[in-house]
Design a protein around this motif. Structure first.
Motif, short mmCIF file in Angstrom:
data_model
loop_
_atom_site.label_atom_id
_atom_site.label_comp_id
_atom_site.label_asym_id
_atom_site.label_seq_id
_atom_site.Cartn_x
_atom_site.Cartn_y
_atom_site.Cartn_z
N LEU A 1 15.13 4.59 10.35
CA LEU A 1 15.56 5.99 10.31
C LEU A 1 15.39 6.58 8.91
O LEU A 1 14.91 7.72 8.76
CB LEU A 1 17.02 6.09 10.76
N GLU A 2 15.72 5.83 7.87
CA GLU A 2 15.59 6.32 6.49
C GLU A 2 14.14 6.65 6.16
O GLU A 2 13.84 7.71 5.60
CB GLU A 2 16.12 5.27 5.51
N LEU A 3 13.25 5.74 6.50
CA LEU A 3 11.83 5.93 6.16
C LEU A 3 11.23 7.10 6.96
O LEU A 3 10.44 7.89 6.44
CB LEU A 3 11.05 4.66 6.47
N SER A 4 11.62 7.23 8.23
CA SER A 4 11.10 8.33 9.05
C SER A 4 11.60 9.67 8.57
O SER A 4 10.87 10.66 8.53
CB SER A 4 11.49 8.12 10.52
N THR A 5 12.89 9.72 8.16
CA THR A 5 13.46 10.96 7.65
C THR A 5 12.79 11.36 6.34
O THR A 5 12.43 12.52 6.13
CB THR A 5 14.97 10.81 7.44
N GLN B 1 9.88 10.68 5.37
CA GLN B 1 8.49 11.06 5.60
C GLN B 1 8.37 12.34 6.42
O GLN B 1 7.28 12.91 6.56
CB GLN B 1 7.76 9.91 6.34
N GLY B 2 9.51 12.82 6.96
CA GLY B 2 9.48 14.05 7.76
C GLY B 2 8.84 13.87 9.12
O GLY B 2 8.25 14.81 9.66
N SER B 3 8.95 12.68 9.69
CA SER B 3 8.33 12.39 10.98
C SER B 3 9.30 12.72 12.11
O SER B 3 10.32 12.06 12.30
CB SER B 3 7.95 10.90 11.05
N ARG B 4 8.99 13.75 12.88
CA ARG B 4 9.87 14.14 13.99
C ARG B 4 9.92 13.06 15.07
O ARG B 4 10.99 12.75 15.59
CB ARG B 4 9.38 15.45 14.61
N THR C 1 0.82 -1.22 0.00
CA THR C 1 0.00 0.00 0.00
C THR C 1 0.85 1.26 0.00
O THR C 1 0.31 2.38 0.09
CB THR C 1 -0.92 0.01 1.24
N GLU C 2 2.20 1.12 -0.08
CA GLU C 2 3.15 2.24 -0.11
C GLU C 2 2.96 3.17 1.09
O GLU C 2 3.04 4.39 0.98
CB GLU C 2 3.00 3.02 -1.42
N ASP C 3 2.73 2.57 2.24
CA ASP C 3 2.57 3.33 3.49
C ASP C 3 3.91 3.34 4.22
O ASP C 3 4.28 2.39 4.90
CB ASP C 3 1.48 2.67 4.35
N ARG C 4 4.67 4.46 4.06
CA ARG C 4 6.03 4.51 4.62
C ARG C 4 6.04 4.54 6.14
O ARG C 4 6.92 3.97 6.78
CB ARG C 4 6.75 5.75 4.08
N ILE C 5 5.07 5.24 6.72
CA ILE C 5 5.01 5.29 8.19
C ILE C 5 4.80 3.89 8.76
O ILE C 5 5.44 3.48 9.73
CB ILE C 5 3.89 6.24 8.65
N ALA C 6 3.90 3.14 8.14
CA ALA C 6 3.64 1.77 8.61
C ALA C 6 4.86 0.88 8.36
O ALA C 6 5.17 0.00 9.17
CB ALA C 6 2.42 1.20 7.91
N GLN C 7 5.57 1.10 7.24
CA GLN C 7 6.79 0.34 6.99
C GLN C 7 7.84 0.62 8.06
O GLN C 7 8.50 -0.29 8.57
CB GLN C 7 7.35 0.70 5.61
N ALA C 8 8.00 1.91 8.39
CA ALA C 8 8.98 2.29 9.40
C ALA C 8 8.65 1.63 10.73
O ALA C 8 9.54 1.11 11.42
CB ALA C 8 9.00 3.81 9.57
#
Length: 837
Positions: free
Chosen positions: A693-697, A699-702, A659-666
């Motif tokens: 860390l790569e996926l969170s960065t 996505q801009g997730s603090r 589903t290309e959900d990066r937050i869920a992947q992270a």
């Protein structure tokens, strides 16, 4: 057994010993034993003192003045080998000066009016004086005699006029606390100069009439009310209309011996004739089964020597406004021990003797410990099942369909629990009836007014009015915290009524409003108590019409809400059949996950999330499935079920990639890193954390960046790469400052714990201790019991390394208590660690 002693001294001694042991073991008072045996209190006290009835005072008969009593007390203290000072120092609340007053005979306190012992009782109970229970009972009677409060001062007349009062229930047992309260009321009435009104209230079948009749026929009541008792059944909740007050007055006058032909028809004249007939009498008036305040007021006398005892399912709150001093005595179901005692008596000696204590307790619990239900179930067992079914098996049969089994036969509605409840229900207003039915659909132990409002779909004011009416009718109980609960049998009754009265659609809509209330309140609240939930928020849509979710703005309020509601919310979710309200089921499971994680309820989490995952799969929602898989993985990891955890994390990652959900992947990579580390694969854990860390960065997730930096630093530390570990963890601590202040404590706790571990490994104990204490403060601020247990465990290991085993033992013990309580897999290791110490 006939307790009347034989004339031999040996028999008296045996009886005295038996009674002393019985009083000590049972906790009963002398008055209760006397009433149970059908003799006077003076007789029981004589037996206790080793004397035959008539030997007043027993061994202390010569203490007929306070001065003699004081001289005896002085001698007793001297014989004990102690000084007055030593006796005072070892007696709670008693000073040396007070004892000197007593031994000089200058002051002797009256006995207490309540159940708690006073200072004089505590002195006599001082083990240094060596007084037996029998001697203390005898001395208590001496004190009563010297202070003019002897229980034998008033003797009931032989021909006490009970008039229409029903016979005492021969099976009556228990209610010791309520009987003591009524006895205290009697003493208060004796000292006062105004009418006392006491109202026994409670649900139908709780035993209000049985208690009123039993107490009315007690020796204490007969001694006080020498002119007898009046009794009228007001039919407040019978199949017949409630008794009209004027009709009740006419009946009471007839009991008083007034010729019915001379009874006036005019209501005012009738009331005046009633008051005139009671003037100068000492009489007990029992108004049974009252319906409402207006029915009772004309029947309350103005004669100050009379006492009125009322029973009602209504709380009769209006009486307090018109009759100052009215005492309300709400009756609950029987305590476990009293219910078991009553049941043993009802079942009979052979059956009860063969039953185990836990079988009797299960039988009583199956009846909801409601006296009427206990009587009915025991009668049914004796009549139909005693030869074929054990007590334990019959208790299990009762739990399957209680209301249908709790009746003796169709010809007598008074022997059916459901019929008794029906009468209360029929007297409710239409909105209250509907509210009662819908409350039965809520499976939790209690609920708030806000939740009841959503369940009914009515306005807040209308719901409050209905709840108040149900409470006044004793169909609902309101706690001090303002929450409402139904007795188990009443809930079953309400549910059965809902199934017969309300359509499937109406019941489904009510349950949907209930679940919508939970989820729309819980999801925003969850973000306050666990920050990661905020970035994984789910789209809820609009709540169903009539739902009024609660708005919680403070973290403490959110925690308190979850603590009060989580059990009922989970029960409502798990109660839903497959395919019913699946959207609400999985959303509710997700909404509870943050609280369960923080509080460590991992086993409950697994049960709930399996239901949520099934619902998500049925509706084909991939994002919902990812959430449920991840939460299941958290729980399985905490329970040490690593294979199950890996399977769910792998499935969550596969669905998140699809589903290309990066937050869920992270989040999935973070879970896989934690799992790999627990299995000793720190290289794999580090790689998963780098991906996190790569996926969170990207996505801009603090929040994600702060957590990922800490994870990378932590796994470097596990590999012994402390320079890199400190670099990443210090970057993580800086990243925490960019996070919303409400969410920061969770993150700072995790990072501080990592830095504490690193400096511990480097031998920098003071810096490590500083970081651990910071982490401990933050997890407590965040309310995470799991985090608190883990930090305390680490702190204990630090104390050991620093050469402080006492501090280590204390920290590890605290950690063990927390992790054991939440079922954490690390508890066993801690237990072994403490054993080694």
């Amino acid at each position: 057994m006939n307790p009347e002693p034989r004339r031999s001294g040996n028999a008296i001694a045996k009886l005295s010993s038996w009674l002393a042991v019985h009083l000590s073991d049972s906790g009963q008072t002398v008055a209760e034993v006397a009433d149970e045996l059908g003799v006077s209190e003076g007789t029981v006290r004589s037996w206790l003192s080793g004397h035959r009835p008539g030997d007043e005072g027993g061994g202390f008969a010569h203490l007929d003045t306070p001065a003699k009593f004081g001289a005896w007390l002085r001698a007793r203290i001297a014989d004990s080998g102690c000084s007055v000072r030593q006796i005072a120092e070892t007696t709670e609340n008693v000073s040396r000066v007070t004892i000197y007053y007593w031994i000089r005979g200058e002051y002797l306190p009256k006995p207490p009016t309540g159940d708690a012992p006073d200072r004089f009782d505590q002195l006599l109970s001082n083990p240094r004086l060596g007084l037996s229970l029998r001697e203390r009972v005898e001395l208590d009677e001496v004190r009563r005699r010297l202070t003019g409060t002897s229980l034998s001062a008033e003797k009931p007349v032989a021909d006490w006029a009970s008039r229409a009062l029903p016979a005492d229930d021969q099976a009556f047992t228990g209610r010791n606390q309520e009987l003591r309260r009524l006895d205290r009321l009697l003493r208060e009435h004796r000292r006062g100069r105004s009418v006392v009104v006491a109202a026994l209230t409670g649900i139908g079948g709780v035993g209000k009439t049985a208690l009123a009749v039993h107490w009315a026929r007690s020796r204490a009541a007969k001694a006080r009310f020498v002119d007898g008792c009046l009794y009228v059944n007001l039919n407040g909740y019978a199949d017949l209309p409630p008794t009209d007050p004027h009709q009740a007055l006419a009946g009471l006058l007839e009991q008083l011996g007034v010729d019915p032909k001379t009874v006036p028809d005019d209501p005012d004249a009738l009331a005046a004739r009633y008051q005139e007939a009671l003037r100068g009498t000492r009489m007990l008036i029992v108004l049974d089964n009252a319906h409402a305040d207006p029915q009772i007021r004309p029947l309350i006398p103005t004669e100050p020597n009379c006492l009125v005892l009322i029973t009602s399912r209504s709380r009769l709150e209006g009486l307090r406004a018109t009759h100052h001093g009215t005492v309300h005595l709400p009756l609950d179901t029987l305590p476990g021990a009293e219910a078991a005692s009553l049941l043993r008596g009802l079942l009979g000696r052979p059956t009860a003797k063969d039953a185990e204590a836990d079988e009797i307790a299960a039988f009583a619990d199956a009846c909801g410990r409601l006296p009427l239900a206990l009587h009915i179930a025991a009668a049914n067992h004796r009549t139909h099942h005693s030869r074929t079914t054990s007590i334990g098996d019959y208790a299990r049969m009762l739990t399957e369909n209680r209301l249908s089994r709790l009746n003796v036969g169709p010809t007598d509605p008074s022997t059916s629990v459901a019929a008794v409840f029906d009468r209360s229900y029929r007297h409710l207003s239409i909105p209250a009836q509907r509210t009662y039915r819908l409350l039965g659909l809520h499976p939790g132990l209690d609920l708030s007014p806000a939740l009841a409002t959503s369940l009914t779909g009515m306005s807040t004011d209308d719901t409050a009015t209905a709840l108040m009416e149900l409470t006044r009718a004793s169909l609902l109980t309101r706690s001090a915290e303002g929450r409402y609960s139904l007795h188990d049998l009443l809930r079953e009754h309400a549910t059965a009524l809902a199934e017969r009265t309300d359509s499937d659609a109406e019941r489904r809509n009510a349950i949907q409003r209930l679940l919508d209330h939970y989820t729309h309140t819980a999801c925003p609240a969850a973000a306050m108590i666990r920050p990661s939930i905020d970035e994984l928020a789910i789209p809820l849509g609009e709540p169903s019409p009539g739902t009024v979710p609660e708005s919680l703005t403070e973290r403490e309020a959110a925690r308190a809400w979850f603590q009060a509601e989580h059990a009922g919310m989970a029960a409502a979710v798990l109660r839903q059949p497959e395919g019913e309200l699946d959207v609400q089921v999985w959303q509710s499971g997700w909404a509870l996950s943050g609280f369960y994680y923080v509080r460590g309820h991992m086993r409950d989490q697994v049960v709930l999330q399996l239901a949520a995952l099934g619902a998500a799969e049925r509706i084909g929602d991939s994002a919902a499935q990812v959430h449920s898989h991840r939460v299941l993985a958290w729980s399985y990891t905490g329970l040490g079920r690593f294979e199950d955890s890996h399977a769910h994390l792998t499935q969550a990652l596969r669905l998140a990639i699809a589903t290309e959900d990066r937050i869920a992947q992270a989040a999935a990579h973070h879970g896989l890193a934690n799992l790999a580390a627990l299995q000793g694969h720190h290289d794999a854990a580090l790689e998963h954390s780098r991906r996190f860390l790569e996926l969170s960065t990207a996505q801009g997730s603090r929040i994600g960046v702060a957590r990922a930096l800490n994870a990378v630093g932590w796994y470097h530390a596990q590999l012994g790469e402390y320079k890199e570990a400190i670099e990443y963890c210090e970057r993580a601590l800086d990243a925490c400052q960019a996070v919303d202040s409400d969410l920061r404590p969770h993150l700072e706790a995790a990072v501080s714990d990592s830095l504490g571990f690193i400096h511990h490994r480097l031998g920098r104990y003071e810096r490590a201790r500083s970081y651990y204490h910071l982490a401990l403060a933050r997890v407590r601020e965040a309310g995470s019991r799991r985090g608190e247990g883990e930090v305390l465990s680490s702190l204990g290991e630090l104390h050991l390394s620093a050469g402080d085993p006492d501090a280590a033992r204390e920290a590890l013990q605290q950690a063990l208590e927390i992790l054991t309580d939440i079922g954490h897999t690390g508890a066993d290791d801690l237990r072994r660690r403490l054993a080694d110490l």
